[in-house]
Design a protein around this motif. Structure first.
Motif, PDB file in Angstrom:
ATOM      1  N   LEU A  29       3.065 -58.230   2.872  1.00 18.57           N
ATOM      2  CA  LEU A  29       4.070 -58.142   3.947  1.00 18.57           C
ATOM      3  C   LEU A  29       3.962 -56.798   4.660  1.00 18.57           C
ATOM      4  O   LEU A  29       3.711 -55.774   4.017  1.00 18.57           O
ATOM      5  CB  LEU A  29       5.488 -58.257   3.364  1.00 18.57           C
ATOM      6  N   PRO A  30       4.175 -56.765   5.967  1.00 14.81           N
ATOM      7  CA  PRO A  30       4.189 -55.459   6.653  1.00 14.81           C
ATOM      8  C   PRO A  30       5.355 -54.593   6.165  1.00 14.81           C
ATOM      9  O   PRO A  30       6.392 -55.121   5.751  1.00 14.81           O
ATOM     10  CB  PRO A  30       4.395 -55.827   8.128  1.00 14.81           C
ATOM     11  N   ASP A  31       5.168 -53.258   6.233  1.00 15.48           N
ATOM     12  CA  ASP A  31       6.200 -52.320   5.750  1.00 15.48           C
ATOM     13  C   ASP A  31       7.579 -52.641   6.333  1.00 15.48           C
ATOM     14  O   ASP A  31       8.590 -52.524   5.670  1.00 15.48           O
ATOM     15  CB  ASP A  31       5.845 -50.881   6.144  1.00 15.48           C
ATOM     16  N   LYS A  32       7.578 -53.017   7.609  1.00 15.55           N
ATOM     17  CA  LYS A  32       8.842 -53.188   8.334  1.00 15.55           C
ATOM     18  C   LYS A  32       9.785 -54.198   7.666  1.00 15.55           C
ATOM     19  O   LYS A  32      11.011 -54.053   7.710  1.00 15.55           O
ATOM     20  CB  LYS A  32       8.547 -53.652   9.771  1.00 15.55           C
ATOM     21  N   VAL A  33       9.209 -55.218   7.039  1.00 20.23           N
ATOM     22  CA  VAL A  33      10.061 -56.252   6.430  1.00 20.23           C
ATOM     23  C   VAL A  33       9.947 -56.292   4.907  1.00 20.23           C
ATOM     24  O   VAL A  33      10.603 -57.097   4.257  1.00 20.23           O
ATOM     25  CB  VAL A  33       9.731 -57.659   6.990  1.00 20.23           C
ATOM     26  N   LEU A  34       9.142 -55.392   4.354  1.00 21.06           N
ATOM     27  CA  LEU A  34       8.879 -55.459   2.911  1.00 21.06           C
ATOM     28  C   LEU A  34      10.154 -55.366   2.083  1.00 21.06           C
ATOM     29  O   LEU A  34      10.317 -56.067   1.080  1.00 21.06           O
ATOM     30  CB  LEU A  34       7.916 -54.323   2.516  1.00 21.06           C
ATOM     31  N   GLN A  35      11.070 -54.497   2.493  1.00 18.37           N
ATOM     32  CA  GLN A  35      12.296 -54.310   1.715  1.00 18.37           C
ATOM     33  C   GLN A  35      13.346 -55.384   2.028  1.00 18.37           C
ATOM     34  O   GLN A  35      14.413 -55.414   1.407  1.00 18.37           O
ATOM     35  CB  GLN A  35      12.902 -52.915   1.987  1.00 18.37           C
ATOM     36  N   GLN A  36      13.052 -56.242   3.002  1.00 17.23           N
ATOM     37  CA  GLN A  36      14.001 -57.316   3.341  1.00 17.23           C
ATOM     38  C   GLN A  36      13.224 -58.523   3.887  1.00 17.23           C
ATOM     39  O   GLN A  36      13.324 -58.854   5.088  1.00 17.23           O
ATOM     40  CB  GLN A  36      15.050 -56.841   4.339  1.00 17.23           C
ATOM     41  N   PRO A  37      12.486 -59.194   3.004  1.00 19.66           N
ATOM     42  CA  PRO A  37      11.598 -60.273   3.478  1.00 19.66           C
ATOM     43  C   PRO A  37      12.339 -61.390   4.187  1.00 19.66           C
ATOM     44  O   PRO A  37      11.737 -62.110   4.997  1.00 19.66           O
ATOM     45  CB  PRO A  37      10.945 -60.774   2.182  1.00 19.66           C
ATOM     46  N   TRP A  38      13.632 -61.536   3.911  1.00 10.38           N
ATOM     47  CA  TRP A  38      14.391 -62.608   4.559  1.00 10.38           C
ATOM     48  C   TRP A  38      14.550 -62.397   6.070  1.00 10.38           C
ATOM     49  O   TRP A  38      14.926 -63.310   6.786  1.00 10.38           O
ATOM     50  CB  TRP A  38      15.765 -62.791   3.908  1.00 10.38           C
ATOM     51  N   THR A  39      14.221 -61.189   6.557  1.00 12.95           N
ATOM     52  CA  THR A  39      14.310 -60.958   7.998  1.00 12.95           C
ATOM     53  C   THR A  39      12.979 -61.221   8.698  1.00 12.95           C
ATOM     54  O   THR A  39      12.895 -61.154   9.921  1.00 12.95           O
ATOM     55  CB  THR A  39      14.745 -59.509   8.316  1.00 12.95           C
ATOM     56  N   ASN A  58       6.450 -46.269   1.995  1.00 16.66           N
ATOM     57  CA  ASN A  58       5.222 -47.050   2.228  1.00 16.66           C
ATOM     58  C   ASN A  58       5.201 -48.335   1.423  1.00 16.66           C
ATOM     59  O   ASN A  58       4.211 -49.069   1.448  1.00 16.66           O
ATOM     60  CB  ASN A  58       3.986 -46.217   1.871  1.00 16.66           C
ATOM     61  N   GLY A  59       6.261 -48.531   0.637  1.00 20.37           N
ATOM     62  CA  GLY A  59       6.356 -49.769  -0.134  1.00 20.37           C
ATOM     63  C   GLY A  59       5.454 -49.813  -1.360  1.00 20.37           C
ATOM     64  O   GLY A  59       5.265 -50.874  -1.959  1.00 20.37           O
ATOM     65  N   ASP A  60       4.912 -48.660  -1.751  1.00 19.70           N
ATOM     66  CA  ASP A  60       3.978 -48.675  -2.901  1.00 19.70           C
ATOM     67  C   ASP A  60       4.658 -49.190  -4.165  1.00 19.70           C
ATOM     68  O   ASP A  60       4.059 -49.915  -4.960  1.00 19.70           O
ATOM     69  CB  ASP A  60       3.449 -47.257  -3.178  1.00 19.70           C
ATOM     70  N   TYR A  61       5.902 -48.782  -4.347  1.00 17.30           N
ATOM     71  CA  TYR A  61       6.616 -49.164  -5.576  1.00 17.30           C
ATOM     72  C   TYR A  61       6.893 -50.670  -5.584  1.00 17.30           C
ATOM     73  O   TYR A  61       6.603 -51.366  -6.558  1.00 17.30           O
ATOM     74  CB  TYR A  61       7.911 -48.352  -5.657  1.00 17.30           C
ATOM     75  N   VAL A  62       7.424 -51.162  -4.498  1.00 15.39           N
ATOM     76  CA  VAL A  62       7.721 -52.602  -4.428  1.00 15.39           C
ATOM     77  C   VAL A  62       6.422 -53.412  -4.543  1.00 15.39           C
ATOM     78  O   VAL A  62       6.361 -54.403  -5.268  1.00 15.39           O
ATOM     79  CB  VAL A  62       8.488 -52.933  -3.130  1.00 15.39           C
ATOM     80  N   ARG A  63       5.382 -52.965  -3.884  1.00 21.46           N
ATOM     81  CA  ARG A  63       4.116 -53.736  -3.928  1.00 21.46           C
ATOM     82  C   ARG A  63       3.537 -53.759  -5.332  1.00 21.46           C
ATOM     83  O   ARG A  63       2.927 -54.727  -5.759  1.00 21.46           O
ATOM     84  CB  ARG A  63       3.098 -53.149  -2.949  1.00 21.46           C
ATOM     85  N   ASN A  91       8.863 -66.717  10.143  1.00 27.69           N
ATOM     86  CA  ASN A  91       8.079 -67.645   9.318  1.00 27.69           C
ATOM     87  C   ASN A  91       6.589 -67.350   9.424  1.00 27.69           C
ATOM     88  O   ASN A  91       5.848 -67.453   8.457  1.00 27.69           O
ATOM     89  CB  ASN A  91       8.349 -69.090   9.739  1.00 27.69           C
ATOM     90  N   THR A  92       6.164 -66.942  10.612  1.00 26.32           N
ATOM     91  CA  THR A  92       4.737 -66.653  10.802  1.00 26.32           C
ATOM     92  C   THR A  92       4.340 -65.451   9.940  1.00 26.32           C
ATOM     93  O   THR A  92       3.309 -65.467   9.263  1.00 26.32           O
ATOM     94  CB  THR A  92       4.459 -66.321  12.294  1.00 26.32           C
ATOM     95  N   THR A  93       5.175 -64.402   9.990  1.00 29.31           N
ATOM     96  CA  THR A  93       4.855 -63.205   9.196  1.00 29.31           C
ATOM     97  C   THR A  93       4.796 -63.557   7.713  1.00 29.31           C
ATOM     98  O   THR A  93       3.883 -63.137   6.993  1.00 29.31           O
ATOM     99  CB  THR A  93       5.929 -62.103   9.435  1.00 29.31           C
ATOM    100  N   LEU A  94       5.788 -64.325   7.278  1.00 22.84           N
ATOM    101  CA  LEU A  94       5.815 -64.711   5.864  1.00 22.84           C
ATOM    102  C   LEU A  94       4.558 -65.508   5.513  1.00 22.84           C
ATOM    103  O   LEU A  94       3.903 -65.245   4.494  1.00 22.84           O
ATOM    104  CB  LEU A  94       7.067 -65.546   5.561  1.00 22.84           C
ATOM    105  N   ALA A  95       4.243 -66.451   6.365  1.00 17.13           N
ATOM    106  CA  ALA A  95       3.091 -67.317   6.076  1.00 17.13           C
ATOM    107  C   ALA A  95       1.796 -66.501   6.036  1.00 17.13           C
ATOM    108  O   ALA A  95       0.959 -66.671   5.143  1.00 17.13           O
ATOM    109  CB  ALA A  95       2.999 -68.419   7.128  1.00 17.13           C
ATOM    110  N   ARG A  96       1.657 -65.588   6.981  1.00 15.98           N
ATOM    111  CA  ARG A  96       0.446 -64.754   7.001  1.00 15.98           C
ATOM    112  C   ARG A  96       0.306 -63.916   5.732  1.00 15.98           C
ATOM    113  O   ARG A  96      -0.794 -63.648   5.260  1.00 15.98           O
ATOM    114  CB  ARG A  96       0.509 -63.802   8.195  1.00 15.98           C
TER     115      ARG A  96
END
Ligand SMILES: Cc1cc2nc3c(=O)[nH]c(=O)nc-3n(C[C@H](O)[C@H](O)[C@H](O)COP(=O)(O)OP(=O)(O)OC[C@H]3O[C@@H](n4cnc5c(N)ncnc54)[C@H](O)[C@@H]3O)c2cc1C
Length: 480
Positions: free
Chosen positions: A428-438, A414-419, A441-446
């Motif tokens: 960031l949504p869970d789907k990209v939390l462990q790899q924000p480079w993927t 659930n990304g609790d540790y990283v968050r 730009n819209t997701t990152l900006a949001r």
């Protein structure tokens, strides 16, 4: 008047189940409890900054516990041999008892001290206060040391039941008053610039703190330990490692407590926990038999591994500061910096990134951990780094390169540790939390994330660097 015995405390900073203290008390003697601060004698592995912080508080705690029983801790600084000799003369002590240490520098020192003091007519006795099994007790069929954990533990685990019950702390300690000695504060163990708030907020060093941590673990995480111990996002482990390192709780007591806390036959959780204590035993077994390993690879082929030039300090610094751009690693390195501790799973992943993807020599990482971990322990740290770098006691038939993204998805789903440790990524949504480079730009900006603005872009291409690490392994694996 009864005899006096010096009990020399080192990394056994407790009164409970302390074999050296117990032997001295059994002899009916008056006890002179002594601690000697001699970091030079532990060189090149004198305690790091986080360990010194812990030691300060642990010594204060031990002194308090001794005072509550009518004694006090006599603290000295300087050469251990000279001080012990002088103390024996001034107190009239006829014997000195201590619990053994196993790292190369203190082993050599203690052997020398034992010889010299015996030659001077003093009775010296060392005891096992740190381990379930002495490193020389386990041997393979042909009499050599084990290099594979599973075989080592197969040998040791059935013998756990043979352990005698731990000994309770004495109610009173008859003592001899001796003038002089330093205060704990005079040892100068605390940092001059106060960076230790995170440590103070997270830990209670000392025997009482150890007992509280153990009770907390027994009442909660122990039951689910087998399943949750790999999850940095959950409080699933005991966090007893610094207490064990400083000997504020002994492994025999800990084992007895876990045995008593769980229904028989042992649950998965209990077995898994005893097995982790077994890894600690294995680490001491290896360090004892291979004392060169804090500096040199157990697997000699790794002397020729194509490590990157260690002078490339920018890579190392980014890793140390939790600015790699790989969220799970950054979270771990920040947890370490802030609390002096890092979850085992994340230690493996962070160490793998340094040694495999960045191909920086494992000794650099081991040194950083040595300075920043409150549980820095030469045996366990050496094992952990060599295992992860691939040059140690790992039975895997392949060259393991952890994928930090997959590890994050699996153990921090659930990304609790990283968050928690990388709050700039929290939205960031869970789907990209462990790899924000993927992320787009819209997701990152949001989510308010700007790569290389408020969070780094990844410092290394994981797939490419993995291939390079494997190629390095191919080059050395057939070296005779
Ligand atoms: C790169 C690296 C470096 C490490 N450096 C250290 C170190 O300096 N000091 C240290 O105590 N541990 C070290 N470890 C091992 C492990 O990470 C810690 O012992 C563990 O995270 C401590 O947390 P805990 O007390 O909650 O463990 P728990 O899971 O509750 O385990 C109970 C105890 O078992 C022992 N233990 C558990 N796992 C291991 C292991 N893999 N190796 C040896 N002993 C283990 C520890 O004494 C620990 O306190 C390292 C591991 C790695 C991968």
């Amino acid at each position: 008047m009864s005899d006096t015995i010096i009990v020399w405390f080192r990394r056994d900073l407790r009164l409970d189940d302390n074999p050296a203290l117990e032997a001295a008390l059994r002899a009916g003697a008056r006890i002179l409890p002594v601690y000697i601060h001699a970091p030079d004698e532990e060189a090149p592995w004198a305690p790091g900054a986080a360990s010194r912080w812990w030691l300060h508080h642990s010594l204060e705690s031990l002194d308090g516990a001794l005072r509550a029983r009518g004694a006090r801790l006599w603290i000295g600084q300087g050469k251990s041999l000279a001080l012990l000799r002088r103390l024996a003369e001034t107190s009239g002590a006829r014997a000195i008892h201590w619990n053994r240490l196993y790292d190369p520098a203190t082993r050599a020192r203690d052997t020398e001290i034992k010889q010299q003091l015996r030659a001077a007519g003093l009775d010296c006795a060392s005891h096992n206060g740190a381990l379930l099994f002495e490193p020389w007790e386990a041997a393979t069929g042909n009499g050599g040391p084990y290099k594979v954990f599973s075989a080592f533990w197969r040998h040791c685990a059935p013998r756990l039941a043979e352990h005698p019950d731990p000994i309770a702390a004495p109610a009173r300690i008859p003592t001899v008053e001796l003038d002089g000695g330093a205060t704990v504060a005079e040892l100068g163990l605390l940092p001059r610039l106060s960076w230790d708030q995170g440590l103070a907020a997270n830990w209670t060093p000392g025997e009482d703190g150890a007992r509280m941590a153990a009770e907390h673990f027994l009442a909660g995480p122990l039951g689910g330990y087998g399943k949750l111990r790999d999850h940095p996002d959950r409080p699933g482990t005991s966090r007893l490692s610094p207490h064990l390192h400083f000997g504020e709780i002994g492994p025999r007591r800990l084992l007895a407590l876990t045995r008593a806390a769980l229904p028989a036959p042992p649950t998965l959780g209990e077995d898994a926990f005893a097995r982790e204590l077994g890894w600690r035993e294995f680490a001491y077994h290896l360090l004892y038999h291979f004392p060169q390993t804090p500096e040199h690879p157990l697997d000699a082929r790794f002397a020729d591994y194509p490590w990157r030039e260690p002078s490339d300090t920018e890579l190392l610094e980014r890793w140390q500061r939790g600015r790699t751009g790989i969220p799970l690693v950054d979270a771990g390195m920040r947890e370490l910096w802030h609390t002096g501790w890092m979850h085992n799973r994340v230690r493996m992943v962070a160490a793998s990134l340094l040694t495999k993807n960045l191909r920086l020599p494992w000794q650099l990482g081991a040194r950083w951990f040595w300075d920043t971990l409150v549980d820095a322990d030469l045996a366990c740290n050496t094992l952990g780094w060599q295992w992860t770098a691939g040059c140690g006691a790992d039975a895997a038939p392949y060259f393991r390169v952890f994928n930090p993204v997959r590890q994050g998805e699996r153990f921090d789903p659930n990304g609790d540790y990283v968050r928690r440790w990388c709050p700039e990524l929290a939205r960031l949504p869970d789907k990209v939390l462990q790899q924000p480079w993927t992320a787009t730009n819209t997701t990152l900006a949001r989510a308010g994330v700007g790569l290389d603005l408020n969070y780094p872009a990844p410092m290394i291409d994981l797939a490419q660097s993995r291939r390079e690490a494997l190629a390095g392994w191919e080059r050395i694996k057939t070296t005779p």
